[in-house]
Motif scaffolding. Structure first.
Motif, mmCIF file in Angstrom:
data_model
loop_
_atom_site.group_PDB
_atom_site.id
_atom_site.type_symbol
_atom_site.label_atom_id
_atom_site.label_comp_id
_atom_site.label_asym_id
_atom_site.label_seq_id
_atom_site.Cartn_x
_atom_site.Cartn_y
_atom_site.Cartn_z
ATOM 1 N N GLU A 15 0.830 -1.197 0.000
ATOM 2 C CA GLU A 15 0.000 0.000 0.000
ATOM 3 C C GLU A 15 0.868 1.253 0.000
ATOM 4 O O GLU A 15 0.374 2.362 -0.116
ATOM 5 N N LEU A 16 2.172 1.061 0.116
ATOM 6 C CA LEU A 16 3.083 2.195 0.099
ATOM 7 C C LEU A 16 3.411 2.619 -1.320
ATOM 8 O O LEU A 16 3.627 3.796 -1.612
ATOM 9 N N ILE A 17 3.479 1.624 -2.196
ATOM 10 C CA ILE A 17 3.915 1.908 -3.540
ATOM 11 C C ILE A 17 2.859 2.753 -4.253
ATOM 12 O O ILE A 17 1.702 2.782 -3.851
ATOM 13 N N SER A 18 3.293 3.395 -5.313
ATOM 14 C CA SER A 18 2.397 4.287 -6.033
ATOM 15 C C SER A 18 2.268 3.842 -7.483
ATOM 16 O O SER A 18 3.278 3.748 -8.167
ATOM 17 N N PRO A 19 1.090 3.543 -7.959
ATOM 18 C CA PRO A 19 -0.145 3.500 -7.182
ATOM 19 C C PRO A 19 -0.140 2.318 -6.231
ATOM 20 O O PRO A 19 0.527 1.321 -6.522
ATOM 21 N N PRO A 20 -0.886 2.425 -5.151
ATOM 22 C CA PRO A 20 -0.956 1.290 -4.215
ATOM 23 C C PRO A 20 -1.529 0.060 -4.901
ATOM 24 O O PRO A 20 -2.350 0.165 -5.800
ATOM 25 N N LEU A 21 -1.057 -1.071 -4.464
ATOM 26 C CA LEU A 21 -1.313 -2.320 -5.188
ATOM 27 C C LEU A 21 -2.633 -2.978 -4.804
ATOM 28 O O LEU A 21 -2.913 -3.202 -3.629
ATOM 29 N N THR A 22 -3.404 -3.302 -5.824
ATOM 30 C CA THR A 22 -4.577 -4.153 -5.631
ATOM 31 C C THR A 22 -4.077 -5.586 -5.473
ATOM 32 O O THR A 22 -3.279 -6.060 -6.281
ATOM 33 N N THR A 23 -4.537 -6.268 -4.436
ATOM 34 C CA THR A 23 -3.950 -7.583 -4.152
ATOM 35 C C THR A 23 -4.931 -8.485 -3.420
ATOM 36 O O THR A 23 -5.898 -7.999 -2.823
ATOM 37 N N VAL A 24 -4.680 -9.764 -3.504
ATOM 38 C CA VAL A 24 -5.486 -10.729 -2.758
ATOM 39 C C VAL A 24 -4.749 -11.000 -1.453
ATOM 40 O O VAL A 24 -3.720 -11.671 -1.439
ATOM 41 N N GLY A 25 -5.275 -10.450 -0.379
ATOM 42 C CA GLY A 25 -4.578 -10.525 0.889
ATOM 43 C C GLY A 25 -4.991 -11.729 1.712
ATOM 44 O O GLY A 25 -6.083 -12.254 1.600
ATOM 45 N N ALA A 26 -4.051 -12.158 2.549
ATOM 46 C CA ALA A 26 -4.353 -13.223 3.494
ATOM 47 C C ALA A 26 -3.787 -12.793 4.840
ATOM 48 O O ALA A 26 -2.880 -11.978 4.905
ATOM 49 N N ASP A 27 -4.333 -13.329 5.886
ATOM 50 C CA ASP A 27 -3.816 -12.996 7.215
ATOM 51 C C ASP A 27 -2.641 -13.914 7.522
ATOM 52 O O ASP A 27 -2.812 -15.024 8.018
ATOM 53 N N LEU A 28 -1.456 -13.426 7.206
ATOM 54 C CA LEU A 28 -0.266 -14.263 7.342
ATOM 55 C C LEU A 28 0.018 -14.631 8.789
ATOM 56 O O LEU A 28 0.449 -15.743 9.090
ATOM 57 N N ALA A 29 -0.205 -13.688 9.678
ATOM 58 C CA ALA A 29 0.030 -13.985 11.091
ATOM 59 C C ALA A 29 -0.887 -15.118 11.546
ATOM 60 O O ALA A 29 -0.475 -16.021 12.279
ATOM 61 N N ALA A 30 -2.128 -15.068 11.088
ATOM 62 C CA ALA A 30 -3.057 -16.139 11.441
ATOM 63 C C ALA A 30 -2.572 -17.474 10.880
ATOM 64 O O ALA A 30 -2.695 -18.523 11.519
ATOM 65 N N ALA A 31 -2.004 -17.411 9.694
ATOM 66 C CA ALA A 31 -1.495 -18.635 9.083
ATOM 67 C C ALA A 31 -0.349 -19.212 9.915
ATOM 68 O O ALA A 31 -0.317 -20.416 10.199
ATOM 69 N N GLY A 32 0.581 -18.355 10.304
ATOM 70 C CA GLY A 32 1.696 -18.806 11.119
ATOM 71 C C GLY A 32 1.221 -19.369 12.448
ATOM 72 O O GLY A 32 1.698 -20.408 12.917
ATOM 73 N N ARG A 33 0.286 -18.667 13.035
ATOM 74 C CA ARG A 33 -0.285 -19.120 14.301
ATOM 75 C C ARG A 33 -0.959 -20.475 14.140
ATOM 76 O O ARG A 33 -0.727 -21.395 14.912
ATOM 77 N N GLN A 34 -1.772 -20.585 13.098
ATOM 78 C CA GLN A 34 -2.477 -21.848 12.891
ATOM 79 C C GLN A 34 -1.494 -22.999 12.679
ATOM 80 O O GLN A 34 -1.708 -24.111 13.169
ATOM 81 N N ALA A 35 -0.425 -22.716 11.978
ATOM 82 C CA ALA A 35 0.546 -23.772 11.704
ATOM 83 C C ALA A 35 1.070 -24.376 13.004
ATOM 84 O O ALA A 35 1.041 -25.595 13.181
ATOM 85 N N VAL A 36 1.515 -23.543 13.931
ATOM 86 C CA VAL A 36 2.087 -24.161 15.138
ATOM 87 C C VAL A 36 0.993 -24.672 16.060
ATOM 88 O O VAL A 36 1.176 -25.698 16.730
ATOM 89 N N GLU A 37 -0.138 -24.022 16.097
ATOM 90 C CA GLU A 37 -1.205 -24.538 16.954
ATOM 91 C C GLU A 37 -1.633 -25.939 16.521
ATOM 92 O O GLU A 37 -1.833 -26.827 17.348
ATOM 93 N N ARG A 38 -1.742 -26.127 15.232
ATOM 94 C CA ARG A 38 -2.161 -27.441 14.749
ATOM 95 C C ARG A 38 -1.064 -28.476 14.961
ATOM 96 O O ARG A 38 -1.328 -29.640 15.255
ATOM 97 N N LEU A 39 0.148 -28.031 14.839
ATOM 98 C CA LEU A 39 1.280 -28.930 15.057
ATOM 99 C C LEU A 39 1.256 -29.466 16.493
ATOM 100 O O LEU A 39 1.610 -30.606 16.764
ATOM 101 N N LEU A 40 0.809 -28.614 17.388
ATOM 102 C CA LEU A 40 0.821 -28.973 18.801
ATOM 103 C C LEU A 40 -0.458 -29.686 19.231
ATOM 104 O O LEU A 40 -0.545 -30.194 20.355
ATOM 105 N N ASP A 41 -1.416 -29.708 18.328
ATOM 106 C CA ASP A 41 -2.701 -30.310 18.672
ATOM 107 C C ASP A 41 -2.740 -31.746 18.161
ATOM 108 O O ASP A 41 -2.762 -31.987 16.960
ATOM 109 N N PRO A 42 -2.748 -32.714 19.086
ATOM 110 C CA PRO A 42 -2.692 -34.111 18.652
ATOM 111 C C PRO A 42 -3.922 -34.522 17.826
ATOM 112 O O PRO A 42 -3.802 -35.293 16.887
ATOM 113 N N GLU A 43 -5.068 -34.005 18.190
ATOM 114 C CA GLU A 43 -6.245 -34.409 17.413
ATOM 115 C C GLU A 43 -6.690 -33.297 16.473
ATOM 116 O O GLU A 43 -7.833 -32.845 16.497
#
Lengths: 345, 345
Positions: free
Chosen positions: B294-322
DNA sequence: TTGTATGCGTTATCAC
DNA sequence: GTGATAACGCATACAA
């Protein structure tokens, strides 16, 4: 049934046993396969010269066959060395840390060390907690832009080697940028553009490097007979920069030196949103040359440092027993579009 | 000499001894101070209920007094669990990883785990090496945008729990963005602007997610009767995006969907340098919504994802046996200035 | 509830 | 040069 030799293969048998107990092969397994004592295995794998070439080869072959990897925990328990280095960061999402992490990780990997990282989220409490958690598992610690009290840092340094980034504490090693050089360049640049009145947008109160930059800027500005004011403290973020605009306007300066690029970017965004043209009405500069600084429009004039080199130096020095404080890391002014001639009064 | 009680203080004596041997206090030291057996100390500190409140208190006091911290290596050696999670990244300096690292680190810290990271620098060889190095010290592994062969991944997963980010391999868990949803939105957006001819700027050949995006885009474009071409493979970097411009021009499309924001930014920079106005002559979009987009000019139209949520989910699931494979992470189109009406032919 | 004894996998200290 | 054995610090099965 000549193909069935695998059943007679002693390696297969050992492998099966290892698999059955659900663990990894140990030096005992190798010792058995190679027909030597476990201690010999340890030596063959760890101390190059101290073993006969023949047995060394046998051991290596057996280790290879069983896909052996030393258990770092067992080794660490015995040696007291974990081969891990801790890196404590204030804010992982601040682009300045990218370079630091990369440099540190590479230097660590090259030396056979693993980098473990923790984030304090700009909170002193979290930071103390993170360090507490890391300390027992690492051989040494890199504290980047820490907010800890000097006494706390000294306390940690009594247990493990510590190196500070962007901060100096008596008796503790640190990697520091050459603030002076870049700031001189910067003020010469601004003076050359005709700016006579400048503001420094300070970082957090607890930031050692912000204070350092301010005192250097102050002296350099005075020497050039420029008016200089400090505005702060501010959060070292885009939001912090945005929030500072009203005070910047009130100061009626023609140029602003932000404590870091993030704040400079925030300030520029806010300026744009209220219709202040940059650099025509206001020149803005930052520090660090982070990713994004040349993307923004206009691209940011900033005092850059080689962050990867800083991260690398931090762990290299940590690992060097006879390390002497080297010269500060070079910084240099990167002139881009966010600075221009001072508007005529 | 009443002040001199410290000399008679048993804690002081033990502390002195600990200091003399140059190590940290152990449960043996605590046991001695508390007047109990070491195993009782271990239980009192580790298993809440299984000890009498009185002795538990005694032990805790002694531990506090001696500033005791369990030795993670000794514990790991016994339990086989290191309480560490490995995160292997292709490129630390790619802004997409910031969010991932932060999310992963927080989830790990919350669960009492430490995050250790390694970077492969977009090289399969380095990656294998890094994993090899990490594997024995971690309880589980997050492989983000790995380039490893599926068979290699499966092999690793036989030893330790593994979770993949942005890639799917049979029998291995993964955290995936909902590519479909964002892409539908994106193509509807472009179609609404009148674009009839679009190019997809592919990532590296080895990128699973690039292939996935391409096949989804292909289907969606066909369904909308838009012309679609794939241009690639390309390095998933700013340089990769810049280098692709000639091929984009040759394709005579009115819009480009880059594999990621870095490439989109590079493409826009190169377009700007040769005087192609964006979005007037060419619309550009990316994926990820990284810092800088969003800094670049013109700001970029993009398909965003919540990367932090992805990282969080990765380790949470890793730690969840079921853990069961959850719904893919939501993505959404973020419309900014880099897309506009298709130029009239 | 608490103490005793043993093992985790490795390196180090002795012998030989 | 190699083997035997102890020790690192903790957790746990087993006894008491």
């Amino acid at each position: 049934m000549t193909v069935q030799m695998s059943e007679d293969d002693p390696a297969e048998a050992i492998l099966a046993r290892v698999h059955a107990r659900g663990g990894a092969p140990t030096i005992y397994d190798i010792a058995e396969l190679a027909g030597v004592n476990p201690s010999t295995v340890s030596r063959a794998l760890g101390k190059p010269g101290r073993i006969s070439a023949a047995t060394a080869a046998k051991v290596r072959a057996a280790a290879e066959r069983l896909d052996f990897r030393v258990n770092p925990m067992a080794r660490a328990l015995q040696t007291g060395k974990t081969k891990m280095i801790g890196l404590v960061l204030a804010d992982i999402t601040n682009p300045v840390v990218f370079g630091i992490v990369r440099g540190a990780e590479h230097a660590a990997a090259e030396a056979g060390y693993t980098l473990v990282i923790a984030e304090s989220q700009e909170s002193g409490e979290n930071e103390a907690e993170a360090i507490e958690r890391l300390l027992p598992s690492v051989d040494a610690l890199v504290l980047a832009t820490t907010r800890l009290a000097a006494s706390a840092i000294t306390g940690i340094a009594e247990h493990k080697p510590v190196i500070l980034m962007n901060r100096a504490v008596d008796g503790i090693r640190s990697v520091l940028p050459d603030v002076e050089a870049g700031i001189i360049e910067l003020l010469d640049h601004l003076a050359g553009l005709g700016h006579r009145s400048v503001a420094f947008l300070a970082g957090p109160d607890s930031s050692w490097i912000s204070a350092r930059r301010w005192s250097t800027i102050l002296a350099a500005a005075v020497a050039r007979d420029m008016a200089i004011v400090e505005i702060g403290p501010n959060a070292p973020t885009i939001a912090g920069g945005r929030a500072a605009l009203p005070r910047v306007r009130a100061a009626q300066v023609s140029a602003v030196i932000a404590y870091n690029d993030l704040m400079a970017i925030g300030l520029m965004q806010e300026a744009a949103s209220v219709g202040i043209p940059i650099p025509d009405r206001l020149s803005v500069t930052g520090f660090d040359d982070i990713f994004g600084s040349e993307l923004i429009s206009p691209p940011l004039t900033t005092v850059g440092a080689d962050l990867a080199a800083a991260g690398r130096q931090a762990v290299e020095r940590l690992l060097d027993p006879e390390d002497a404080q080297p010269a500060p890391l070079p910084t240099q002014l990167i002139v881009r579009g966010s600075t221009g001639p001072a508007p005529r009064a």
